[in-house]
Design an enzyme around this catalytic site. Structure first.
Site, mmCIF file in Angstrom:
data_model
loop_
_atom_site.group_PDB
_atom_site.id
_atom_site.type_symbol
_atom_site.label_atom_id
_atom_site.label_comp_id
_atom_site.label_asym_id
_atom_site.label_seq_id
_atom_site.Cartn_x
_atom_site.Cartn_y
_atom_site.Cartn_z
ATOM 1 N N LYS A 120 0.820 -1.214 0.000
ATOM 2 C CA LYS A 120 0.000 0.000 0.000
ATOM 3 C C LYS A 120 0.863 1.278 0.000
ATOM 4 O O LYS A 120 0.451 2.300 -0.524
ATOM 5 C CB LYS A 120 -0.916 0.030 1.229
HETATM 6 C C1 LIG Z 1 -4.493 -4.733 0.651
HETATM 7 C C2 LIG Z 1 -3.731 -5.992 0.594
HETATM 8 C C3 LIG Z 1 -4.030 -6.979 -0.350
HETATM 9 C C4 LIG Z 1 -5.203 -6.875 -1.294
HETATM 10 O O1 LIG Z 1 -5.028 -5.873 -2.251
HETATM 11 P P1 LIG Z 1 -6.299 -5.302 -3.067
HETATM 12 O O2 LIG Z 1 -5.784 -4.155 -3.838
HETATM 13 O O3 LIG Z 1 -7.306 -4.897 -2.025
HETATM 14 O O4 LIG Z 1 -6.801 -6.416 -3.913
HETATM 15 C C5 LIG Z 1 -3.203 -8.094 -0.403
HETATM 16 N N1 LIG Z 1 -2.172 -8.253 0.441
HETATM 17 C C6 LIG Z 1 -1.859 -7.330 1.370
HETATM 18 C C7 LIG Z 1 -0.719 -7.577 2.288
HETATM 19 C C8 LIG Z 1 -2.623 -6.171 1.482
HETATM 20 O O5 LIG Z 1 -2.323 -5.249 2.404
#
Ligand SMILES: *Cc1c(COP(=O)(O)O)cnc(C)c1O
Length: 464
Positions: free
Chosen positions: A112
């Site tokens: 993120k």
């Molecule tokens: C947010 C997240 C996901 C999922 O990603 P999306 O964009 O919501 O599909 C997968 N793995 C981790 C560690 C995350 O923080």
């Protein structure tokens, strides 16, 4: 470049307004009205660029005149300056045809950060230019919250209210959010699931009074600028591994469909991606949809990979809109029907188009643990439980030598020490970014899953 809503009723906007609005006023999501195409020569120029330089080339066509190129360049270089690996997103070879794309070298140790560090700075620039302030409302299944808080802390023009489902995020994830000392950050633990939190965001956004009074904004993956920033690492890996006689496949641990939709965008821009594989935990609505053509939401289960404990993958609407040839009326009707019954069958033609590019795979908690152990024993590396869902998928087609497979490593294993300990018998080493959060006091407010109470809390605490 203009942005249009997937539900066809909100006015088209430029990039800066899309950034600030988050969700469109008709309940839809903003998408670019066309996909910028990279020519062969532009493609060739991307090779050997540094990560932020590549980000500039990929992102600038989507932003255009709204932010001068030189300023965008500064924003991108600043955003990635404090990442802990000089490659930013290192690509680690696992075997002759499999690679791990490590996306956990930012300040909160999950992918993120790759978008939110940029988005926080974009907000700051646009708000200063417009002499505006915003109230950002977010919902998090774990990692978005800390990454957003880290990106927005101490920014005068922003107030941030972040909701997480009480007791359903890991202790590390919670502490990463609740120990940040900054007077513009409010953590709310909702007595409900992540989907409840996400619904609450949508309800607050549809409240006209709130929207106007506070200039509401979102940094969830419904925010286009996040998807945009994530397109970059698909090019980064795709160009680095490009080979004329091998196909390219990405395996993406998926929850809200934001990350993998960025892969779709890269594909639409001309990156020759052969397959995008949706890896999930037992909350496998997308795998069931790909297998049957029926999208049916079930109750959310708590799993070892909590950031993907999601049934309603908001960004899937962006894909349907594209596959429906941007017919907002049809998308609006379909999404309304889905809201009512929790089940939908999109057109057969759209299902076929989607299945041509996407595959699905779902891993149980048991398989996640086995995969973490197997990977540790055979490769000597620890992977986090989200990444493990993707690695489990890659092991199904292990001997597929005509394809380069890139598995996205979406979080650092130290974020999920309990799952790691359950799998391999010991806890991962704690990086220094995480050590300090266990010494600090936590600050958050528990609220029921009740619109009135949440709205009241925001009214009481918002000093804008
Ligand atoms: C947010 C997240 C996901 C999922 O990603 P999306 O964009 O919501 O599909 C997968 N793995 C981790 C560690 C995350 O923080």
């Amino acid at each position: 470049m203009q942005y249009i809503s997937t539900r066809g009723l909100a006015p088209p906007l430029q990039f800066d307004d899309v950034l600030l609005e988050g969700l469109a006023s008709d309940g839809g999501l903003y998408v670019p009205d066309k996909w910028p195409q990279l020519s062969e020569s532009e493609f060739a120029k991307l090779k050997n660029l540094s990560y932020p330089d590549m980000a500039l080339e990929i992102m600038y066509p989507y932003i255009g005149d709204v932010i001068p190129r030189e300023i965008l360049k500064d924003i991108l270089f600043e955003a990635y300056a404090n990442f802990s690996n000089s490659q930013i997103a290192p690509i680690k070879r696992i075997d002759d045809s499999t690679w791990l794309l490590e996306l956990f070298h930012g300040p909160t140790l999950a992918f993120k950060d790759y978008a939110l560090q940029v988005v926080g700075k974009l907000f700051n620039y646009v708000l200063e230019k417009k002499k505006k302030t915003v109230t950002i409302i977010g919902a998090t299944s774990g990692d978005t919250g800390s990454a957003a808080i880290e990106a927005c802390k101490n920014k005068d023009a922003i107030n941030l209210f972040m909701m997480h489902p009480k007791g359903r995020v890991s202790e590390v994830q919670r502490r990463q959010m609740t120990t940040v000392e900054s007077s513009n950050i409010y953590n709310i633990a909702i007595e409900g699931t992540f989907d409840d939190c996400q619904d609450m965001v949508k309800l607050l956004f549809s409240d006209q009074e709130m929207r106007e009074k506070y200039n509401l904004s979102a940094v969830n993956s419904i925010n286009w600028a996040r998807i945009l920033s994530q397109i970059v690492y698909y090019f980064w890996a795709g160009i680095s591994l490009h080979s004329s006689n091998k196909k390219l496949k990405f395996i993406v641990p998926t929850g809200n469909f934001g990350n993998i939709f960025a892969g779709y965008a890269a594909h639409k821009m001309g990156l020759p991606i052969h397959k995008l594989l949706v890896a999930s935990n037992e909350n496998n609505i997308l795998t069931r949809y790909l297998n049957t053509g029926n999208m049916t939401a079930l109750d959310v289960k708590s799993t070892l990979a909590p950031s993907m404990d999601i049934q309603i993958s908001s960004n899937f609407e962006r894909l349907i809109f594209d596959v429906y040839n941007q017919n907002g009326t049809n998308v609006r009707e379909a999404m309304n029907a889905f809201r009512k019954t929790n089940s939908i069958r999109f057109s057969e033609e759209s299902w076929e188009i989607i299945c041509n590019l996407f595959d699905g795979f779902s891993a149980s908690d048991q398989l996640i643990r086995e995969t973490i152990l197997r990977f540790y024993e055979t490769k000597g590396e620890l992977i986090d439980p989200h990444t493990a869902t993707g690695i489990a998928a890659s092991l199904v087609n292990e001997n597929n030598t005509d394809t380069n497979t890139v598995c996205l490593a979406t979080a650092h294993p130290a974020k999920f020490p309990n799952a790691i300990k359950d799998s391999v018998g010991f806890s991962p080493e704690v990086p220094k970014q995480l050590k300090r959060i266990f010494q600090k006091e936590e600050k958050f407010t528990v609220l029921p899953n009740d619109f009135g109470e949440v709205k009241n809390f925001i009214y009481k605490n918002n000093n804008r």
